[in-house]
Write an enzyme that holds these catalytic residues in place. Structure first.
Site, mmCIF file in Angstrom:
data_model
loop_
_atom_site.group_PDB
_atom_site.id
_atom_site.type_symbol
_atom_site.label_atom_id
_atom_site.label_comp_id
_atom_site.label_asym_id
_atom_site.label_seq_id
_atom_site.Cartn_x
_atom_site.Cartn_y
_atom_site.Cartn_z
ATOM 1 N N LYS A 157 0.818 -1.214 0.000
ATOM 2 C CA LYS A 157 0.000 0.000 0.000
ATOM 3 C C LYS A 157 0.852 1.265 0.000
ATOM 4 O O LYS A 157 0.395 2.325 -0.441
ATOM 5 C CB LYS A 157 -0.969 0.002 1.187
ATOM 6 C CG LYS A 157 -1.897 -1.225 1.251
ATOM 7 C CD LYS A 157 -2.556 -1.547 -0.053
ATOM 8 C CE LYS A 157 -3.482 -2.747 -0.061
ATOM 9 N NZ LYS A 157 -2.940 -4.022 0.407
ATOM 10 N N TYR A 159 -12.118 -14.415 3.094
ATOM 11 C CA TYR A 159 -11.064 -13.438 3.375
ATOM 12 C C TYR A 159 -10.588 -13.582 4.821
ATOM 13 O O TYR A 159 -11.411 -13.593 5.746
ATOM 14 C CB TYR A 159 -11.602 -12.019 3.138
ATOM 15 C CG TYR A 159 -10.612 -10.948 3.532
ATOM 16 C CD1 TYR A 159 -9.585 -10.587 2.666
ATOM 17 C CD2 TYR A 159 -10.691 -10.316 4.770
ATOM 18 C CE1 TYR A 159 -8.656 -9.626 3.029
ATOM 19 C CE2 TYR A 159 -9.768 -9.349 5.140
ATOM 20 C CZ TYR A 159 -8.756 -9.013 4.263
ATOM 21 O OH TYR A 159 -7.836 -8.065 4.630
ATOM 22 N N TYR A 167 -2.756 -12.783 2.756
ATOM 23 C CA TYR A 167 -2.504 -12.487 1.338
ATOM 24 C C TYR A 167 -1.370 -13.333 0.755
ATOM 25 O O TYR A 167 -1.594 -14.208 -0.079
ATOM 26 C CB TYR A 167 -2.155 -10.999 1.159
ATOM 27 C CG TYR A 167 -3.261 -10.054 1.518
ATOM 28 C CD1 TYR A 167 -4.223 -9.693 0.574
ATOM 29 C CD2 TYR A 167 -3.348 -9.486 2.780
ATOM 30 C CE1 TYR A 167 -5.243 -8.812 0.893
ATOM 31 C CE2 TYR A 167 -4.362 -8.602 3.109
ATOM 32 C CZ TYR A 167 -5.300 -8.265 2.162
ATOM 33 O OH TYR A 167 -6.309 -7.399 2.476
HETATM 34 C C1 LIG Z 1 -3.702 -5.269 0.235
HETATM 35 C C2 LIG Z 1 -2.730 -6.397 0.160
HETATM 36 C C3 LIG Z 1 -2.642 -7.201 -0.989
HETATM 37 C C4 LIG Z 1 -3.567 -7.084 -2.158
HETATM 38 O O1 LIG Z 1 -3.375 -5.927 -2.900
HETATM 39 P P1 LIG Z 1 -4.642 -5.308 -3.659
HETATM 40 O O2 LIG Z 1 -4.092 -4.156 -4.375
HETATM 41 O O3 LIG Z 1 -5.628 -4.957 -2.578
HETATM 42 O O4 LIG Z 1 -5.193 -6.368 -4.552
HETATM 43 C C5 LIG Z 1 -1.681 -8.187 -1.030
HETATM 44 N N1 LIG Z 1 -0.868 -8.407 0.017
HETATM 45 C C6 LIG Z 1 -0.943 -7.677 1.151
HETATM 46 C C7 LIG Z 1 -0.031 -8.014 2.265
HETATM 47 C C8 LIG Z 1 -1.874 -6.646 1.255
HETATM 48 O O5 LIG Z 1 -1.937 -5.927 2.375
#
Ligand SMILES: *Cc1c(COP(=O)(O)O)cnc(C)c1O
Length: 334
Positions: A52, A264, A290
């Site tokens: 992010k 999720y 993730y």
């Molecule tokens: C938000 C996030 C993702 C996914 O990215 P998006 O742009 O939301 O698809 C992947 N890995 C981590 C650790 C994240 O925080």
């Protein structure tokens, strides 16, 4: 490093870039398939880092442009996105309001106190935990009204920072990958896809660079195609901002949801195996929500020969390790 696509665009430096591209030889040997490299976007540097931060470089530039004094955003209780947004706001002298939607069932204890949410509090955000049934967008609008009521200027960052402006962060990542892949011979880029901004930025960036790399997006939740539709909705805006008139290959829009598990933030056996294996073979920390699921996908694609010894894979490590502390017993005995 030279960034031909994004260097003209407004950006506040927040991330340590270019992030390193490192080989994972012990993992590659263990799987017996493709050569594997990791793009260390977990090491972007801002308050435990993560993907992010790249998006926030462009989003915060937009917020400052609009004269914002308060940033409002939303995510799950253990949102990495919210943590990085709160950190970016602190660094830039803005207030932050964090709306944390309690969307992951069956969590308790540390999930609400440790990991990312600990950092949100530490960095001085207003923290608002809301039930999953509450309309988060409406809640953010109400907070924005309150800010305006005291004469302030609010800036709402969407879930995951995933809009065309935020996705520019991943166009920049694509530019780095192209520049770093001079003698490695990368064939595939594997990453986790959730709110779609990372994928939209990589897809748009690779297309605008004319790169032949294949994009392998692994969905982190069962979405019935919703993640793909989100990618398709963001890509045109990204291409517009880049002034690129060509097309994005359809394959770049695909999201493989085979490894998403029941929901999720809900663990899978494959995720536990992937997080544990990568920790023990490479000393590298993935996350349970993730990158653990995306790596479980890479494991399976390698084991089933869909990625093989002819291939060279870059796994984009998008961060998230602070989330490990929200699942304190998950890896005991694994
Ligand atoms: C938000 C996030 C993702 C996914 O990215 P998006 O742009 O939301 O698809 C992947 N890995 C981590 C650790 C994240 O925080």
């Amino acid at each position: 490093m030279h960034y031909p696509l994004t260097e003209r665009l407004k950006r506040v430096p927040l991330a340590h870039t270019p992030t390193p591209l490192e080989p994972l030889p012990r993992l590659a040997e263990h799987l017996g398939g493709p050569a594997i490299y990791v793009k260390r976007d977990d090491a972007t540097g801002l308050a435990f880092g993560g993907n992010k931060t790249r998006k926030l470089e462009f989003l915060m530039a937009d917020a400052l442009d609009q004269g914002a004094d308060t940033v409002i955003t939303v995510g799950g209780v253990q949102s990495n996105h919210v943590r990085q947004t709160v950190a970016a706001a602190a660094k830039l002298g803005l207030k932050a309001e964090a709306v944390l939607s309690d969307i992951v069932e069956g969590r308790d204890g540390e999930y609400f106190a440790s990991g990312n949410v600990l950092v949100d509090h530490l960095m001085g955000a207003g923290v608002h935990v809301i039930e999953a049934s509450v309309d988060a967008a409406g809640y953010m609008e109400d907070l924005a009204d309150t800010v305006r009521g005291r004469g302030g200027v609010p800036y709402i960052v969407p879930m995951g920072g995933s809009n065309p402006v935020g996705a520019l962060g991943y166009v920049r990542c694509a530019e780095e990958l192209a520049a770093q892949d001079t003698d490695i011979g990368v064939t595939h880029v594997v990453h986790a896809s959730g709110s779609a901004g990372t994928q939209a930025g990589l897809a748009g960036g690779l297309a605008a660079l004319g790169s032949p790399l294949a994009l392998v997006a692994i969905g982190v939740k069962p979405s019935n195609g919703a993640i793909r539709r989100d990618v398709e909705a963001i890509v045109p805006g990204v291409l517009d901002l880049l002034g690129f008139e060509g097309e994005v290959p359809t394959a770049h829009l695909h999201v493989n949801e085979d490894y998403s598990g029941p929901g999720y933030g809900l663990p899978t056996d494959g995720m536990v195996e992937a997080v544990t294996t990568v920790a023990r073979l490479e000393g590298l920390l993935l996350d349970p929500v993730y990158t653990g699921k995306a790596m479980a996908g890479l494991f399976d694609l390698a084991r089933t020969g869909k990625l093989d010894a002819k291939d060279t894979v870059v796994f984009v490590h998008t961060g998230g390790a602070p989330g490990l502390f929200a699942y304190p017993t998950l890896f005991q005995g694994s």
